[in-house]
Design a protein around this motif. Sequence first.
Motif, PDB file in Angstrom:
ATOM      1  N   SER A 288       0.829  -1.211   0.000  1.00  0.00           N
ATOM      2  CA  SER A 288       0.000   0.000   0.000  1.00  0.00           C
ATOM      3  C   SER A 288       0.859   1.254   0.000  1.00  0.00           C
ATOM      4  N   ASP A 289       2.055   1.168   0.586  1.00  0.00           N
ATOM      5  CA  ASP A 289       2.986   2.296   0.582  1.00  0.00           C
ATOM      6  C   ASP A 289       4.104   1.979  -0.402  1.00  0.00           C
ATOM      7  N   PRO A 290       4.117   2.592  -1.565  1.00  0.00           N
ATOM      8  CA  PRO A 290       5.116   2.240  -2.583  1.00  0.00           C
ATOM      9  C   PRO A 290       6.541   2.575  -2.174  1.00  0.00           C
ATOM     10  N   CYS A 291       6.727   3.398  -1.148  1.00  0.00           N
ATOM     11  CA  CYS A 291       8.080   3.734  -0.723  1.00  0.00           C
ATOM     12  C   CYS A 291       8.738   2.627   0.083  1.00  0.00           C
ATOM     13  N   THR A 292       7.979   1.622   0.463  1.00  0.00           N
ATOM     14  CA  THR A 292       8.586   0.462   1.136  1.00  0.00           C
ATOM     15  C   THR A 292       9.134  -0.546   0.143  1.00  0.00           C
ATOM     16  N   ILE A 293       9.012  -0.249  -1.131  1.00  0.00           N
ATOM     17  CA  ILE A 293       9.599  -1.091  -2.178  1.00  0.00           C
ATOM     18  C   ILE A 293      11.068  -0.712  -2.334  1.00  0.00           C
ATOM     19  N   TYR A 305       6.273   9.813  -0.615  1.00  0.00           N
ATOM     20  CA  TYR A 305       5.045   9.463  -1.330  1.00  0.00           C
ATOM     21  C   TYR A 305       3.874  10.285  -0.838  1.00  0.00           C
ATOM     22  N   HIS A 306       3.061  10.696  -1.812  1.00  0.00           N
ATOM     23  CA  HIS A 306       1.798  11.369  -1.501  1.00  0.00           C
ATOM     24  C   HIS A 306       0.723  10.737  -2.381  1.00  0.00           C
ATOM     25  N   PRO A 307      -0.448  10.391  -1.812  1.00  0.00           N
ATOM     26  CA  PRO A 307      -1.471   9.696  -2.606  1.00  0.00           C
ATOM     27  C   PRO A 307      -1.873  10.427  -3.874  1.00  0.00           C
ATOM     28  N   GLY A 310       1.930  11.267  -5.959  1.00  0.00           N
ATOM     29  CA  GLY A 310       2.692  10.101  -6.345  1.00  0.00           C
ATOM     30  C   GLY A 310       3.999   9.990  -5.592  1.00  0.00           C
ATOM     31  N   ARG A 311       4.924   9.237  -6.159  1.00  0.00           N
ATOM     32  CA  ARG A 311       6.185   8.919  -5.500  1.00  0.00           C
ATOM     33  C   ARG A 311       7.306   9.793  -6.038  1.00  0.00           C
ATOM     34  N   SER A 312       8.236  10.177  -5.139  1.00  0.00           N
ATOM     35  CA  SER A 312       9.363  10.998  -5.545  1.00  0.00           C
ATOM     36  C   SER A 312      10.584  10.610  -4.727  1.00  0.00           C
ATOM     37  N   CYS A 313      11.745  11.195  -5.056  1.00  0.00           N
ATOM     38  CA  CYS A 313      12.985  10.883  -4.352  1.00  0.00           C
ATOM     39  C   CYS A 313      13.687  12.171  -3.943  1.00  0.00           C
TER      40      CYS A 313
END
Length: 807
Positions: A288-293, A305-307, A310-313
């Motif tokens: 559910s949290d893509p940053c744990t990938i 990550y923000h719903p 999206g995901r950023s670095c």
Amino acid sequence: MNAMKNPLLLLCFSLVLSFSLTSSVRLTLREGSSLSVDKPDDTLTSEDGAFTAGFYPVGENAYCFAIWFTKPSCSIHNCTVVWMANRDQPVNGRSSKLSLRKNGDLVLVEADRTVVWATSTGSSSGSSMKLLQLLDTGNLVLRDKQHDISWQSFDSPTNTLLPLQKLTGNTPLVSSRSKNNFSSGYYRLYFDNDNLLRLLFDGPKVTSVYWPDPWLSSLDTGRAPYNDSRVAMLDPYGNFTSSDNLKFLTSDYGAKVQRRLTVDYDGNVRVYSRSEGEEWLVSWQAKSDPCTIHGICGNNSMCTYHPREGRSCICAPGYERENLFDWTRGCKAKFNSFCDSKVETELVELPHADFYGYDIGYFPSYTLEMCKKLCLDLCNCLGIQFKDYKCFPKLLLLNGHYSPGVAGGIHFKLPKSNLSSYKIPRIEYAALQCPANEILLPRTYVKRKESLAIKILLIFVGAIAGMEAIVVLMVWCFLYATRREKGGAHIDGYHAGPTGFRRFTYDELKKATRNFSEEIGRGNGGNVYKAVLSDCRVAAVKRLHEANQGENEFLAEVSTIGNLNHMNLIDMWGYCIEGKHRLLIYEFMEHGSLAENLSSPTELDWSKRFEIAVGSARGLAYLHEECLEWVLHCDVKPQNILLDSVYQPKVADFGLSKILKREGLKNSSFSRIRGTRGYMAPEWVYNMPITSKVDVYSYGIVLLELVTGWSPTGGLANTESGDENGSKRLTSWVRERKRTGVPMETWIKEIVDPRLTGEYDIRKIEVLVAVALQCVEEDRDARPTMNQVVEKLLRSGDEDEDETILV
């Protein structure tokens, strides 16, 4: 006679017209044939049109042989690809071919005839009569004339698992590199050595497991490592089950939709669902949290990550981006290595941050000051993670996660002299920039000079040959229709019979059976009589009891059954429908039913019994999973398993049991209980939904009867007068003998048929009993499918037979 009024003749003319004006959809590829990349329409299509197999463009002048969804329709550049043969070695867009060679090898060759991919299914003895076909399940299969599959795409998946496709210990799913790059990526869904299904980041420099959470034990995750079968499957209704006890239902479970489970290029596993004409929607995902990938942002950087955004670095304090266009390259230090200089260092805290793994060590019962001093004294320490008096000094900063929801924080080790210049990063959201380079295969081709005269000659010869074929077909249709009318076989109200078998008149069958005088069988649906047809073939004619079925419904079901073709299913030669008469004509089986042979003085030896078990399982598996229609037998018992001259089993009496469209179980309905008491699954008694598992249950009882010689009625003589508790008594008796602690040889001797003389294989009997007891589980979900039964039996048959008992 006005020939054009004949329905058969009209059908022939329409076929000729269609043949001459249009090109048909290609359903199979036969030996000696090829699919060419030069022809965009040179593809294989599944019977229902949902899948297509052919050359799919993956870049400029780069193609892979692939399978994709085509229903609903899509353009060749945006179809959903589910499998690729050569994802890491595309072929050129000129002169590349997929060929099924005459020795049975399926090969993909480049323009220069280099073999890029092959199945290694060829036979050194010559032609093996192989056929390539794309099934409605999306499975591309290579089978022989006995319908045995020698290769299938389901056994070598890429990044997608389709419903009913098995994920095993030898068939991991591997993601693509990016959205537009189909080559193998860095994420893998696989069964680990501890039998657990895991997600792995397998990057160029590091490798790490991130699902289930690696710091949790298998018990904490609800997984069970004790089943070494290592198999998982998603069913068509959205139910995923795995041998490690991982189970989930999609959010739209039970709906009649297309589905696929995919390891996406971002490292998440998702199940996508799509209704007719709609877009794919995510109905389940692993993380559910893509940053744990792991592996998203590279080393020394953190994922945010923000719903909505999206995901950023972002880079850690004291670090800057390595590559402005690719975050997977991570960030590089703005300072020199601490081990190369004696610079003074300090630790700066960043709350709500975490870097998983790559610790120098684990130091419990430490204070924060003790942990800081430990890191400052180690030149290769880049920071510390401190939580609950536990100290984790970091050797590498990988798998970073920065979010307000992260408990604790990270203390980064930085040069003390420039400490003020290292800013604490703010949590910002910007789309990840990932390159999607196309694969360019520049090639030049020397075009052969062809004579214009030869071209014209070839076109002329082809046109003449086509016209001759059309004329011959028209003449044949006309003569056949004329002969049918003159012979008196045309009766008012009759329709053209299903392809491949014949419609008989009632008078013909009355004569062939000598007025139904020689009865050779009796069942719930009707009585069976021996007949000699006009062409001298010996047949079995079943006279159905029920005559209240409509003509159209009867013809539709007979047409489906007549087109079934399997070596372990009885062949239907024809049918009759006149008034209330409904009759079915089958091939005659010399050795009668299995029931007769089990109860006769000339017993079946062990070898025949095992082959009967395997053959009947194959026939039922074909009915359940390989037919264009879904056929439930509903009355599996020894009386309906017939034996030919060499004791080859053929499942019979499945003709009008229950034929369902492949639209799911929600639309299935049974107006009454079907089957024979003693062999009926509990679903019939408790009015539960009826699935193919009712046949699996009945088959399990037949297996126990094969091994023990005892029928569900409790006696050695097989009869029709079973009762609903007979199967429970039989299974309980076998389970009691197979109790824990009793040596296998002992309990097998207790249950095996006392009339079984000669040698028998203890190991195979153990397998038969184990499969049978699994088939007769009260819970239908605990029962295997017939395909799984076949695999288990064949697996035991392939092993060495070194444990035998001479009785």
